[in-house]
Design a protein around this motif. Structure first.
Motif, PDB file in Angstrom:
ATOM      1  N   VAL A  83      30.240  -2.858   5.178  1.00 33.91           N
ATOM      2  CA  VAL A  83      31.154  -2.164   4.017  1.00 33.91           C
ATOM      3  C   VAL A  83      30.960  -2.404   2.181  1.00 33.91           C
ATOM      4  O   VAL A  83      31.163  -1.705   1.422  1.00 33.91           O
ATOM      5  CB  VAL A  83      32.490  -2.441   4.234  1.00 33.91           C
ATOM      6  CG1 VAL A  83      33.121  -1.737   5.668  1.00 33.91           C
ATOM      7  CG2 VAL A  83      32.989  -3.697   4.569  1.00 33.91           C
ATOM      8  N   ILE A  84      29.742  -3.868   2.551  1.00 33.24           N
ATOM      9  CA  ILE A  84      30.281  -3.709   1.488  1.00 33.24           C
ATOM     10  C   ILE A  84      28.417  -4.014   0.468  1.00 33.24           C
ATOM     11  O   ILE A  84      27.793  -4.512   1.603  1.00 33.24           O
ATOM     12  CB  ILE A  84      30.464  -5.798   0.915  1.00 33.24           C
ATOM     13  CG1 ILE A  84      31.732  -5.505   1.440  1.00 33.24           C
ATOM     14  CG2 ILE A  84      30.186  -6.148  -0.175  1.00 33.24           C
ATOM     15  CD1 ILE A  84      32.074  -8.025   1.301  1.00 33.24           C
ATOM     16  N   HIS A  85      28.050  -3.493  -0.854  1.00 33.81           N
ATOM     17  CA  HIS A  85      27.162  -3.455  -1.692  1.00 33.81           C
ATOM     18  C   HIS A  85      26.242  -4.694  -1.787  1.00 33.81           C
ATOM     19  O   HIS A  85      25.693  -4.830  -1.842  1.00 33.81           O
ATOM     20  CB  HIS A  85      26.507  -2.834  -2.218  1.00 33.81           C
ATOM     21  CG  HIS A  85      25.540  -1.896  -3.257  1.00 33.81           C
ATOM     22  ND1 HIS A  85      24.401  -1.932  -2.537  1.00 33.81           N
ATOM     23  CD2 HIS A  85      25.864  -2.177  -4.485  1.00 33.81           C
ATOM     24  CE1 HIS A  85      23.450  -1.397  -3.601  1.00 33.81           C
ATOM     25  NE2 HIS A  85      24.263  -1.501  -4.449  1.00 33.81           N
ATOM     26  N   SER A  86      27.560  -5.200  -1.995  1.00 37.29           N
ATOM     27  CA  SER A  86      27.159  -6.449  -3.533  1.00 37.29           C
ATOM     28  C   SER A  86      28.576  -7.253  -3.350  1.00 37.29           C
ATOM     29  O   SER A  86      29.093  -7.057  -3.261  1.00 37.29           O
ATOM     30  CB  SER A  86      26.146  -6.143  -4.547  1.00 37.29           C
ATOM     31  OG  SER A  86      27.301  -5.389  -5.148  1.00 37.29           O
ATOM     32  N   CYS A  87      28.273  -8.778  -3.807  1.00 39.32           N
ATOM     33  CA  CYS A  87      29.311  -9.271  -3.823  1.00 39.32           C
ATOM     34  C   CYS A  87      28.600 -10.874  -3.811  1.00 39.32           C
ATOM     35  O   CYS A  87      27.062 -11.137  -4.072  1.00 39.32           O
ATOM     36  CB  CYS A  87      29.952  -9.530  -2.083  1.00 39.32           C
ATOM     37  SG  CYS A  87      29.075 -10.595  -1.130  1.00 39.32           S
ATOM     38  N   ASP A  88      29.662 -11.835  -4.577  1.00 34.40           N
ATOM     39  CA  ASP A  88      29.661 -13.421  -4.712  1.00 34.40           C
ATOM     40  C   ASP A  88      29.837 -13.810  -3.496  1.00 34.40           C
ATOM     41  O   ASP A  88      30.890 -14.031  -2.724  1.00 34.40           O
ATOM     42  CB  ASP A  88      29.779 -14.624  -5.759  1.00 34.40           C
ATOM     43  CG  ASP A  88      29.796 -13.124  -7.286  1.00 34.40           C
ATOM     44  OD1 ASP A  88      28.456 -12.603  -7.087  1.00 34.40           O
ATOM     45  OD2 ASP A  88      30.023 -13.059  -8.043  1.00 34.40           O
ATOM     46  N   ILE A  89      28.304 -14.559  -2.948  1.00 37.24           N
ATOM     47  CA  ILE A  89      29.550 -15.250  -1.937  1.00 37.24           C
ATOM     48  C   ILE A  89      28.388 -16.504  -0.979  1.00 37.24           C
ATOM     49  O   ILE A  89      27.304 -17.251  -2.484  1.00 37.24           O
ATOM     50  CB  ILE A  89      28.435 -13.987  -0.659  1.00 37.24           C
ATOM     51  CG1 ILE A  89      28.996 -14.970   1.003  1.00 37.24           C
ATOM     52  CG2 ILE A  89      27.442 -13.973   0.112  1.00 37.24           C
ATOM     53  CD1 ILE A  89      28.741 -13.575   2.417  1.00 37.24           C
ATOM     54  N   ASN A  99      34.186 -10.778  -6.143  1.00 40.30           N
ATOM     55  CA  ASN A  99      33.603  -9.500  -6.940  1.00 40.30           C
ATOM     56  C   ASN A  99      32.842  -8.439  -6.216  1.00 40.30           C
ATOM     57  O   ASN A  99      31.579  -8.016  -6.248  1.00 40.30           O
ATOM     58  CB  ASN A  99      32.804 -10.028  -7.439  1.00 40.30           C
ATOM     59  CG  ASN A  99      33.225 -11.137  -8.232  1.00 40.30           C
ATOM     60  OD1 ASN A  99      34.220 -11.062  -9.245  1.00 40.30           O
ATOM     61  ND2 ASN A  99      32.356 -11.837  -8.922  1.00 40.30           N
ATOM     62  N   VAL A 100      33.694  -8.041  -5.166  1.00 39.99           N
ATOM     63  CA  VAL A 100      33.026  -6.944  -3.781  1.00 39.99           C
ATOM     64  C   VAL A 100      32.772  -5.763  -4.689  1.00 39.99           C
ATOM     65  O   VAL A 100      33.881  -4.784  -5.880  1.00 39.99           O
ATOM     66  CB  VAL A 100      33.742  -6.578  -3.056  1.00 39.99           C
ATOM     67  CG1 VAL A 100      33.811  -5.580  -2.347  1.00 39.99           C
ATOM     68  CG2 VAL A 100      34.447  -7.714  -1.626  1.00 39.99           C
ATOM     69  N   VAL A 101      31.442  -4.660  -4.435  1.00 41.80           N
ATOM     70  CA  VAL A 101      31.258  -3.848  -4.996  1.00 41.80           C
ATOM     71  C   VAL A 101      30.661  -3.081  -3.381  1.00 41.80           C
ATOM     72  O   VAL A 101      30.147  -3.622  -2.621  1.00 41.80           O
ATOM     73  CB  VAL A 101      29.477  -3.295  -5.708  1.00 41.80           C
ATOM     74  CG1 VAL A 101      29.607  -2.034  -6.186  1.00 41.80           C
ATOM     75  CG2 VAL A 101      30.433  -4.440  -7.049  1.00 41.80           C
ATOM     76  N   PRO A 102      31.988  -1.728  -2.266  1.00 43.78           N
ATOM     77  CA  PRO A 102      31.617  -1.181  -1.521  1.00 43.78           C
ATOM     78  C   PRO A 102      29.861   0.206  -1.371  1.00 43.78           C
ATOM     79  O   PRO A 102      29.872  -0.068  -2.708  1.00 43.78           O
ATOM     80  CB  PRO A 102      32.768  -0.634  -1.503  1.00 43.78           C
ATOM     81  CG  PRO A 102      33.194  -0.175  -3.111  1.00 43.78           C
ATOM     82  CD  PRO A 102      32.640  -1.697  -3.700  1.00 43.78           C
ATOM     83  N   LYS A 130      40.319  -1.018   2.243  1.00 46.16           N
ATOM     84  CA  LYS A 130      40.914  -1.657   0.398  1.00 46.16           C
ATOM     85  C   LYS A 130      39.635  -0.371  -0.761  1.00 46.16           C
ATOM     86  O   LYS A 130      40.183   0.428  -1.476  1.00 46.16           O
ATOM     87  CB  LYS A 130      40.533  -2.650   0.336  1.00 46.16           C
ATOM     88  CG  LYS A 130      40.634  -2.949  -1.523  1.00 46.16           C
ATOM     89  CD  LYS A 130      40.365  -4.540  -1.667  1.00 46.16           C
ATOM     90  CE  LYS A 130      41.010  -4.983  -2.771  1.00 46.16           C
ATOM     91  NZ  LYS A 130      40.788  -6.514  -3.787  1.00 46.16           N
ATOM     92  N   TYR A 131      38.715  -0.308   0.078  1.00 49.05           N
ATOM     93  CA  TYR A 131      37.095   0.362  -0.373  1.00 49.05           C
ATOM     94  C   TYR A 131      37.363   1.601   0.184  1.00 49.05           C
ATOM     95  O   TYR A 131      36.851   3.453  -1.014  1.00 49.05           O
ATOM     96  CB  TYR A 131      36.295  -0.182  -1.057  1.00 49.05           C
ATOM     97  CG  TYR A 131      36.658  -1.681  -1.512  1.00 49.05           C
ATOM     98  CD1 TYR A 131      37.246  -2.209  -2.827  1.00 49.05           C
ATOM     99  CD2 TYR A 131      36.768  -3.041  -0.990  1.00 49.05           C
ATOM    100  CE1 TYR A 131      36.468  -2.988  -3.820  1.00 49.05           C
ATOM    101  CE2 TYR A 131      37.063  -4.183  -1.535  1.00 49.05           C
ATOM    102  CZ  TYR A 131      37.603  -4.136  -3.531  1.00 49.05           C
ATOM    103  OH  TYR A 131      37.177  -5.587  -3.946  1.00 49.05           O
ATOM    104  N   GLN A 132      36.770   1.732   0.907  1.00 54.33           N
ATOM    105  CA  GLN A 132      36.500   3.101   2.000  1.00 54.33           C
ATOM    106  C   GLN A 132      37.277   4.740   2.314  1.00 54.33           C
ATOM    107  O   GLN A 132      37.067   5.395   2.521  1.00 54.33           O
ATOM    108  CB  GLN A 132      34.988   2.526   2.449  1.00 54.33           C
ATOM    109  CG  GLN A 132      34.341   2.060   1.788  1.00 54.33           C
ATOM    110  CD  GLN A 132      33.545   0.719   2.314  1.00 54.33           C
ATOM    111  OE1 GLN A 132      34.025   0.235   3.364  1.00 54.33           O
ATOM    112  NE2 GLN A 132      31.930   0.628   1.991  1.00 54.33           N
ATOM    113  N   GLU A 133      38.563   3.674   2.602  1.00 52.36           N
ATOM    114  CA  GLU A 133      39.279   4.456   3.536  1.00 52.36           C
ATOM    115  C   GLU A 133      39.720   5.852   2.854  1.00 52.36           C
ATOM    116  O   GLU A 133      39.624   7.140   3.726  1.00 52.36           O
ATOM    117  CB  GLU A 133      40.554   3.831   4.809  1.00 52.36           C
ATOM    118  CG  GLU A 133      41.716   4.823   5.074  1.00 52.36           C
ATOM    119  CD  GLU A 133      42.242   4.396   5.701  1.00 52.36           C
ATOM    120  OE1 GLU A 133      42.393   3.797   7.063  1.00 52.36           O
ATOM    121  OE2 GLU A 133      43.367   4.285   5.227  1.00 52.36           O
ATOM    122  N   LYS A 134      40.139   5.753   1.274  1.00 49.98           N
ATOM    123  CA  LYS A 134      40.390   6.831   1.072  1.00 49.98           C
ATOM    124  C   LYS A 134      38.981   7.985   0.817  1.00 49.98           C
ATOM    125  O   LYS A 134      39.615   8.980   0.116  1.00 49.98           O
ATOM    126  CB  LYS A 134      41.477   6.211  -0.517  1.00 49.98           C
ATOM    127  CG  LYS A 134      41.582   7.149  -1.226  1.00 49.98           C
ATOM    128  CD  LYS A 134      41.918   6.860  -2.786  1.00 49.98           C
ATOM    129  CE  LYS A 134      43.157   8.108  -3.119  1.00 49.98           C
ATOM    130  NZ  LYS A 134      43.657   7.424  -4.832  1.00 49.98           N
TER     131      LYS A 134
END
Length: 522
Positions: A83-89, A99-102, A130-134
């Motif tokens: 689900v995540i394209h980029s993030c701080d992890i 800082n999620v980018v889906p 949160k990010y993709q269902e809509k």
């Protein structure tokens, strides 16, 4: 344990999605672990149970290399991404993600017919909601995480939850073979050929059972075994005796093929029915189903035997919407039967399918789902669509053929005619007949052609017989005379037989049964 914030990194997802146009489900993780990033493929940690779990559900060997994993996913129509394209992890910790980018899922959803989206674990489900269902307008289903950190779920518990994917994949869940065998142990039919399942007994019974009800076959089977107890006897039986033993079963080429195969067995296999599946297929009249039945029941070889019962049952389990007579659909279902076939009891499994199809998952009318051992995993039953499957192409209308049929009696004998060696009912003795509806004048002219004189004619009424592709609509006539032209009987295809010989030696196709009964009238 407190995480070391100094180790938090901003990372862009390094692995491209895996999918193709045939993908049916999309499985989404949250973000690849350190091991997955190192391996450059999904679920790379050796303790992650993803690959073992899916292989077990789909009855396959666990893939080990990246190439094997890719092939496994493509072959089973599974798309995988996160689900995540980029993030701080920090490392592989889902809880540390900031800082999620889906990811944009549209490229997959537009290219493949994804029937269901699944989220591997609570975190991926949370981010998807949160990010993709809509954006996608589609609900995902949450499945328990396959991560080794999810210690609350054993592999058995995971399997029970994850077998949900079998529905949209249209595959049979692993383990259902054992369920069917448990049912069979208590519900198996008692049949004469099952008491001593030698290769010969299985072979003869399976050929007889094609297009014929079990109850009708029993008496034919017993009579056959009394007259032709082994391959040698079958190979040497005269054709007329063979046809007499088969009389009433129909589809007479089945009997001819049996004898031809028996000769082949005597000549090529020293009189022993081969235990090799491919060699069984080389025998005359033996196709994949019969070869599978003999191999599994008589020799214990793990081969499937997919007949109409298996096709119907699995089309309902999978809610298979393709036409059942299409080669591609039959091939797909055969693969599913093989997938769940228990190797330790293949013969019992194949016979259990036959019994399930004859007594519970029946072809006409409502099946008895409440008694079915597979009720809980059947998609058709789940949606109340049992009678919608299997999907069949609209039948072509049968060709109607008019016939005039003659019961010719000469003193105490009956005249028979032999049909051509090719075509419908080839090479069988029959009551003489002509195409069409004959007028009185045409009947008289036909008698002259057959050199029949000084006769009495009596109408025997109408009759009908339905073949798979043609329907005979018949009108019968009794022709009685003192003698008949010797010229007619000189021809090989004409013969005069006594009523006793007709009863004991000559096989008359059941198409003429309504007029044959008139022979013994009074």
């Amino acid at each position: 344990m407190k995480l070391d914030e100094t180790k938090r990194q901003k990372i862009i997802h390094p692995i491209p999605p895996l999918y193709d146009k045939d993908s049916k489900i999309l499985i989404l993780g949250s973000f690849p672990s350190v091991k997955s990033r190192e391996e450059a493929f999904f679920y790379g940690h050796k303790q992650n149970r993803f690959w073992k779990l899916l292989a077990g559900i789909l009855s396959e060997k666990k893939p080990e290399t990246v190439e094997e994993k890719k092939d496994f996913l493509h072959r089973n129509c599974i798309a995988v991404w996160d689900v995540i394209h980029s993030c701080d992890i920090i490392g592989s910790s889902d809880s540390s993600i900031r800082n999620v980018v889906p990811n944009d899922l549209s490229e997959i959803l537009e290219s493949a017919d994804i029937r269901q989206i699944y989220c591997n674990g609570a975190k991926s489900y949370e981010y998807y909601r949160k990010y993709q269902e809509k954006e996608t307008g589609r609900k995902a289903k949450k499945l328990p995480s396959t991560s080794p950190a999810n210690a609350a779920f054993s592999i058995e518990k995971l399997t029970n939850e994850w077998k949900e994917i079998c529905g949209p994949l249209q595959v049979a869940p692993a383990g259902i073979g054992g369920v069917l065998l448990n049912w069979y142990d208590y519900n198996a039919r008692i049949l004469p050929w099952r008491s001593d399942p030698t290769p010969y007994h299985v072979w003869i019974s399976e050929i007889m059972l094609q297009q014929t009800r079990v109850e009708a076959v029993k008496k034919y089977y017993d009579r056959w075994m009394e007259s032709l107890p082994d391959v040698k006897a079958l190979a040497e039986v005269p054709d007329d005796e063979l046809m007499k033993l088969w009389e009433g079963l129909g589809y007479y080429n089945r009997a001819r093929n049996l004898k031809a195969a028996a000769v082949q067995i005597m000549e090529e296999f020293d009189g022993e029915i081969p235990s090799d599946y491919s060699k069984l297929l080389s025998l005359r009249g033996i196709g994949e189903y019969t070869a599978g039945a003999i191999a599994s029941i008589a020799f214990g070889i793990p081969e499937s035997a997919v007949d109409g019962n298996a096709l119907r049952i699995f089309s309902r389990i999978l809610a298979e919407d393709g036409e059942i007579n299409k080669t591609s659909v039959k091939k797909k279902i055969t693969q599913e039967v093989r997938r769940v076939l228990p190797e330790e009891r293949p013969g019992d499994f194949n016979q259990a399918l036959m019994d399930l199809g004859s007594s519970i998952c029946i072809p006409n009318g409502e099946p008895f789902c409440e008694n079915c051992p597979w009720e809980s995993i059947c998609k058709a039953h789940k949606y109340g669509q049992e009678t919608d499957f299997p999907v069949k192409a609209k039948k072509k209308q049968r060709k109607i053929e008019k016939k005039a049929v003659f019961l010719i009696e000469v003193s105490d004998k009956i005249i028979l005619h032999k049909r051509p060696e090719k075509g419908l009912l080839s090479g069988l003795w029959e009551l003489p007949n002509l195409d069409g509806e004959l007028s009185a004048k045409e009947l008289s002219e036909q008698m002259k052609k057959w050199e029949i004189g000084d006769y009495m004619i009596e109408p025997l009424g109408e009759g009908k017989h339905i073949f798979s592709h043609v329907e005979w609509q018949m009108r019968g006539y009794r022709i009685q005379m003192r003698d008949i032209s010797e010229k007619l009987l000189e021809k090989e295809e004409w013969i005069a037989v006594s009523r006793e010989d007709l009863e004991e030696k000559y096989a008359i196709p059941s198409a003429f049964e309504c007029y044959r009964k008139q022979i013994y009238r009074g």
